[in-house]
Design an enzyme around this catalytic site. Structure first.
Site, mmCIF file in Angstrom:
data_model
loop_
_atom_site.group_PDB
_atom_site.id
_atom_site.type_symbol
_atom_site.label_atom_id
_atom_site.label_comp_id
_atom_site.label_asym_id
_atom_site.label_seq_id
_atom_site.Cartn_x
_atom_site.Cartn_y
_atom_site.Cartn_z
ATOM 1 N N TYR A 145 0.709 -1.670 -0.029
ATOM 2 C CA TYR A 145 -0.209 0.407 0.035
ATOM 3 C C TYR A 145 1.255 1.429 0.116
ATOM 4 C CZ TYR A 145 -3.614 2.965 1.916
ATOM 5 O OH TYR A 145 -4.292 4.462 1.410
ATOM 6 N N LYS A 176 1.565 3.514 -3.009
ATOM 7 C CA LYS A 176 0.518 5.357 -2.795
ATOM 8 C C LYS A 176 1.617 6.295 -3.134
ATOM 9 C CE LYS A 176 -4.096 4.770 -1.941
ATOM 10 N NZ LYS A 176 -4.862 4.930 -2.983
#
Length: 314
Positions: free
Chosen positions: A176, A180
Site C-alpha cells: 500500500y 501510494k
C-alpha cells in the site's frame, strides 16, 4: 439532488453541468461521496466498483448499483460499471463506459483501493502485487485510457489518490505504501504532459472513516466522514481548479498542501565518507528549503540550480 449552495454541496458556484465524470471505487466510502457530490452539481457519473471485499476478493454489483439508484432517485444521471481497474482491459472498459453512455470523459477520479496487511517478514508476492494492481497499476490503466481523449478534447481533470501511508509509511502495509508513493510520480508526469493540452492532474491525500478503518477504535476520532473530503476532490475535479501537479491533504476537516522539498544542501568539488558525516547537519538543514513546482519545470529547475551551485563553487 441538493442545489449548489446547500449545506450538502458547499458554497455557491458553478457546477458540473455537461461534464462526465468517472469515479473508481465509487460503490462505498470516499468514492461514493465523490460520486454523489459531483452528481449533485450536475455531472453525469460513471460509478465504477466491482464490489469486492476489502482485500479485493469476490464481486458484487450491488454497491455500484445502489449509488446509481441514489443519484437517479434524486434527479441526477449515473451509470454503474463493475469492471476492475486491476487490468488494462478493465481500465479501458471503465473509460469506454463513459463514452458509450455519455459520449465523452471530462473528469477521472481514481479512488479504488484494497488492503492486504502483513509485516515485511511475512508479506507474500501475491499480496504485494494485488495491492499494486488496484492502486498504482489501476491508476495507470484508467489514466492511459482517458488521457489521450482529454488531450484531444483540450480539457480534463484527473484526481489520483495517495495516502499518508505513501507519504510517511506505516507498519504492515509495504504494498500500500509503495503504491501510494508511486501515485505521486505518476500524477507529476500526467500534470507535465497534460499542461499544454488543458489537462490538470493532482493528488488527494484523504483521511476518513471507511471500511478500511475496520478493526481500529475510532470512538475518540473527531468527525471524519467521507463527505468532509469530497468538496476538496470536487474542487480538484472542477474547471476552476487552478493547480496541477500538487497534493492536497484532507483529514478531519483540515485541508493542507503536501509537497516535496529539498534542503539547499552543501557543495564540495569532491567528498569522502568522513566529510559527509562531518557536514550531515548542514546537509539536512531545512531552514531554507527548495520547493520546485512540478509544472512547468521542476525537473529542469532542479538540475539547473544544482549545476549553478556547482559552477559557483568552482
Amino acid at each position: 439532488m441538493p442545489e449548489p449552495g446547500s449545506p450538502e454541496t458547499g458554497s455557491p458556484g458553478p457546477g458540473f453541468d455537461g461534464r462526465v465524470a468517472v469515479v473508481t471505487g465509487a460503490g462505498r466510502g470516499l468514492g461514493r461521496a465523490y460520486a454523489l457530490l459531483l452528481a449533485s452539481r450536475g455531472a453525469k457519473v460513471v460509478v465504477n466498483d466491482p464490489g469486492g471485499s476489502l482485500t479485493g476478493d469476490g464481486a458484487d454489483s450491488g454497491p455500484a448499483k445502489e449509488v446509481v439508484d441514489e443519484i437517479t432517485a434524486a434527479g441526477g444521471e449515473a451509470v454503474a460499471c463493475t469492471e476492475s481497474v486491476a487490468t488494462a482491459e478493465g481500465g479501458r472498459a471503465i473509460v469506454q463506459a463513459a463514452l458509450d453512455h455519455y459520449g465523452r470523459i471530462d473528469v477521472l477520479i481514481h479512488n479504488a483501493g484494497i488492503v492486504r496487511s502483513a509485516s515485511l517478514k511475512e508479506m507474500t508476492y501475491e499480496d504485494f502485487d494485488a495491492v499494486l494492481d488496484v492502486h498504482l497499476r489501476g491508476a495507470f490503466h484508467v489514466v492511459r485510457a482517458a488521457f489521450p481523449l482529454m488531450c484531444e478534447a483540450g480539457y480534463g481533470r484527473i484526481v489520483l489518490t495517495s495516502s499518508i501511508g505513501g507519504l510517511y509509511g506505516n507498519h504492515r502495509v509495504a504494498g500500500y505504501g509503495a503504491a501510494k508513493a508511486g501515485m505521486i510520480g505518476l500524477s507529476n508526469v500526467v500534470a507535465l504532459e497534460g499542461a499544454a493540452e488543458g489537462v490538470k492532474c493532482n493528488i488527494i491525500v484523504p483521511g476518513a472513516v471507511t471500511r478500511m478503518a475496520e478493526g481500529i477504535d475510532t470512538s475518540v476520532y473527531p468527525p471524519m466522514e467521507p463527505e468532509l473530503v469530497a468538496p476538496v476532490v470536487g474542487w480538484l475535479a472542477h474547471e476552476s481548479c487552478s493547480i496541477t501537479g500538487e497534493m492536497l491533504v484532507s483529514i478531519a476537516g483540515r485541508v493542507a498542501r503536501a509537497f516535496v522539498a529539498e534542503t539547499p544542501g552543501v557543495y564540495r568539488p569532491s567528498w569522502s565518507i568522513e566529510q559527509v558525516g562531518e557536514r550531515i547537519d548542514d546537509i539536512r538543514d531545512t531552514r531554507d528549503p527548495w520547493i520546485l513546482p512540478v509544472v512547468p519545470s521542476a525537473h529542469v529547475d532542479h538540475i539547473r540550480d544544482s549545476f549553478a551551485m556547482a559552477m559557483k563553487g568552482q
